[in-house]
Design a protein around this motif. Sequence first.
Motif, PDB file in Angstrom:
ATOM      1  N   LEU A  66       0.832  -1.209   0.000  1.00 24.72           N
ATOM      2  CA  LEU A  66       0.000   0.000   0.000  1.00 24.72           C
ATOM      3  C   LEU A  66       0.865   1.257   0.000  1.00 24.72           C
ATOM      4  O   LEU A  66       0.599   2.210  -0.742  1.00 24.72           O
ATOM      5  N   ALA A  67       1.896   1.267   0.841  1.00 28.26           N
ATOM      6  CA  ALA A  67       2.775   2.442   0.936  1.00 28.26           C
ATOM      7  C   ALA A  67       3.508   2.686  -0.382  1.00 28.26           C
ATOM      8  O   ALA A  67       3.618   3.830  -0.832  1.00 28.26           O
ATOM      9  N   ARG A  68       3.986   1.612  -1.014  1.00 22.99           N
ATOM     10  CA  ARG A  68       4.698   1.771  -2.303  1.00 22.99           C
ATOM     11  C   ARG A  68       3.771   2.298  -3.388  1.00 22.99           C
ATOM     12  O   ARG A  68       4.146   3.168  -4.180  1.00 22.99           O
ATOM     13  N   ALA A  69       2.553   1.771  -3.450  1.00 27.53           N
ATOM     14  CA  ALA A  69       1.591   2.228  -4.462  1.00 27.53           C
ATOM     15  C   ALA A  69       1.274   3.706  -4.252  1.00 27.53           C
ATOM     16  O   ALA A  69       1.205   4.485  -5.216  1.00 27.53           O
ATOM     17  N   GLU A  98       3.370   5.960   4.674  1.00 25.19           N
ATOM     18  CA  GLU A  98       3.202   4.976   5.745  1.00 25.19           C
ATOM     19  C   GLU A  98       1.919   5.254   6.533  1.00 25.19           C
ATOM     20  O   GLU A  98       1.201   4.327   6.903  1.00 25.19           O
ATOM     21  N   THR A  99       1.627   6.517   6.768  1.00 24.87           N
ATOM     22  CA  THR A  99       0.384   6.870   7.464  1.00 24.87           C
ATOM     23  C   THR A  99      -0.817   6.491   6.607  1.00 24.87           C
ATOM     24  O   THR A  99      -1.819   5.990   7.122  1.00 24.87           O
ATOM     25  N   TYR A 100      -0.710   6.711   5.305  1.00 24.92           N
ATOM     26  CA  TYR A 100      -1.782   6.327   4.385  1.00 24.92           C
ATOM     27  C   TYR A 100      -2.025   4.817   4.466  1.00 24.92           C
ATOM     28  O   TYR A 100      -3.171   4.372   4.573  1.00 24.92           O
ATOM     29  N   ALA A 101      -0.950   4.018   4.424  1.00 25.87           N
ATOM     30  CA  ALA A 101      -1.090   2.563   4.484  1.00 25.87           C
ATOM     31  C   ALA A 101      -1.727   2.132   5.808  1.00 25.87           C
ATOM     32  O   ALA A 101      -2.586   1.245   5.839  1.00 25.87           O
ATOM     33  N   ARG A 102      -1.312   2.765   6.899  1.00 24.79           N
ATOM     34  CA  ARG A 102      -1.890   2.459   8.215  1.00 24.79           C
ATOM     35  C   ARG A 102      -3.384   2.803   8.232  1.00 24.79           C
ATOM     36  O   ARG A 102      -4.206   2.062   8.778  1.00 24.79           O
ATOM     37  N   TRP A 103      -3.737   3.920   7.623  1.00 23.49           N
ATOM     38  CA  TRP A 103      -5.140   4.359   7.545  1.00 23.49           C
ATOM     39  C   TRP A 103      -5.972   3.348   6.749  1.00 23.49           C
ATOM     40  O   TRP A 103      -7.067   2.973   7.173  1.00 23.49           O
ATOM     41  N   VAL A 104      -5.452   2.898   5.611  1.00 25.49           N
ATOM     42  CA  VAL A 104      -6.180   1.927   4.792  1.00 25.49           C
ATOM     43  C   VAL A 104      -6.373   0.622   5.560  1.00 25.49           C
ATOM     44  O   VAL A 104      -7.482   0.073   5.604  1.00 25.49           O
ATOM     45  N   GLN A 105      -5.306   0.129   6.198  1.00 26.59           N
ATOM     46  CA  GLN A 105      -5.434  -1.132   6.932  1.00 26.59           C
ATOM     47  C   GLN A 105      -6.404  -0.999   8.107  1.00 26.59           C
ATOM     48  O   GLN A 105      -7.203  -1.896   8.340  1.00 26.59           O
ATOM     49  N   ALA A 106      -6.340   0.101   8.831  1.00 28.00           N
ATOM     50  CA  ALA A 106      -7.259   0.300   9.954  1.00 28.00           C
ATOM     51  C   ALA A 106      -8.696   0.412   9.449  1.00 28.00           C
ATOM     52  O   ALA A 106      -9.625  -0.112  10.079  1.00 28.00           O
ATOM     53  N   SER A 107      -8.886   1.065   8.315  1.00 19.99           N
ATOM     54  CA  SER A 107     -10.235   1.187   7.741  1.00 19.99           C
ATOM     55  C   SER A 107     -10.778  -0.183   7.342  1.00 19.99           C
ATOM     56  O   SER A 107     -11.969  -0.470   7.545  1.00 19.99           O
ATOM     57  N   GLN A 108      -9.918  -1.031   6.792  1.00 21.63           N
ATOM     58  CA  GLN A 108     -10.335  -2.383   6.426  1.00 21.63           C
ATOM     59  C   GLN A 108     -10.714  -3.184   7.670  1.00 21.63           C
ATOM     60  O   GLN A 108     -11.724  -3.893   7.683  1.00 21.63           O
ATOM     61  N   LYS A 109      -9.900  -3.073   8.736  1.00 20.36           N
ATOM     62  CA  LYS A 109     -10.193  -3.788   9.980  1.00 20.36           C
ATOM     63  C   LYS A 109     -11.500  -3.291  10.595  1.00 20.36           C
ATOM     64  O   LYS A 109     -12.292  -4.083  11.112  1.00 20.36           O
ATOM     65  N   LEU A 110     -11.718  -1.980  10.530  1.00 25.64           N
ATOM     66  CA  LEU A 110     -12.953  -1.413  11.065  1.00 25.64           C
ATOM     67  C   LEU A 110     -14.154  -1.927  10.278  1.00 25.64           C
ATOM     68  O   LEU A 110     -15.187  -2.262  10.867  1.00 25.64           O
ATOM     69  N   GLY A 138      -8.763   8.153  12.925  1.00 25.54           N
ATOM     70  CA  GLY A 138      -8.814   9.596  13.183  1.00 25.54           C
ATOM     71  C   GLY A 138      -7.429  10.219  13.272  1.00 25.54           C
ATOM     72  O   GLY A 138      -7.174  11.291  12.713  1.00 25.54           O
ATOM     73  N   GLN A 139      -6.520   9.545  13.955  1.00 25.39           N
ATOM     74  CA  GLN A 139      -5.150  10.057  14.066  1.00 25.39           C
ATOM     75  C   GLN A 139      -4.465  10.078  12.703  1.00 25.39           C
ATOM     76  O   GLN A 139      -3.784  11.038  12.354  1.00 25.39           O
ATOM     77  N   CYS A 140      -4.643   9.017  11.942  1.00 28.07           N
ATOM     78  CA  CYS A 140      -4.035   8.966  10.607  1.00 28.07           C
ATOM     79  C   CYS A 140      -4.583  10.070   9.715  1.00 28.07           C
ATOM     80  O   CYS A 140      -3.822  10.697   8.962  1.00 28.07           O
ATOM     81  N   MET A 141      -5.873  10.307   9.786  1.00 29.56           N
ATOM     82  CA  MET A 141      -6.471  11.349   8.949  1.00 29.56           C
ATOM     83  C   MET A 141      -5.896  12.723   9.284  1.00 29.56           C
ATOM     84  O   MET A 141      -5.623  13.522   8.386  1.00 29.56           O
ATOM     85  N   GLY A 142      -5.668  12.998  10.555  1.00 24.98           N
ATOM     86  CA  GLY A 142      -5.081  14.276  10.945  1.00 24.98           C
ATOM     87  C   GLY A 142      -3.660  14.435  10.426  1.00 24.98           C
ATOM     88  O   GLY A 142      -3.291  15.487   9.903  1.00 24.98           O
TER      89      GLY A 142
END
Length: 182
Positions: A66-69, A98-110, A138-142
């Motif tokens: 995700l981060a590379r893309a 990296e924050t974007y990738a974390r946001w995507v993964q957290a969104s998928q888990k949610l 929320g933290q990632c979005m900020g």
Amino acid sequence: MGARGPAPKPTALKQLAGNPGKRALNVAEPRPRAKRPKMPEHFTPVIAEADEKKDWAVQQREFYELARAEWRRVVRELGNVPNLLKSIDADAIAMYCETYARWVQASQKLAQGGMVEKLRTKTGSEYYAISPYVTIIGQCMGVMKSFLSEFGMTPASRTRIQVTEEGIADEFDEFLNRRSSG
């Protein structure tokens, strides 16, 4: 104590916006090489063959895919803005990706687990609590909004930029143009 007020806008963004405040531009601002940043090496983690099938290794591989893309997308888009992207921006772009990738993964888990989780106390009674992924998202979005604004990648920050065909030529782009046309 840190500096007060909003962070100053980079001179390149002020120039692209036509210097709306008509204040003197910082002529002594550092001018890093006009070269596209390289993707950080840690975006391609090395995982031992014995660990490849383990859950953490699969998650790490997906995270960096995700981060590379996102890196490729952002560098391609920002590279089209004259004189904006420099090689020194690699760390800021890496942190954003990296924050974007974390946001995507957290969104998928949610999406898989829902907004609310049923939990148990030590005594066995049940209660409901908001999913920790809501906080992570929320933290990632900020953080992402902060980086996006720094590079003029939000609708509001884009309205302050005027792109002209003029600009300092990017040596890397010239090299690529020579290779593709020759």
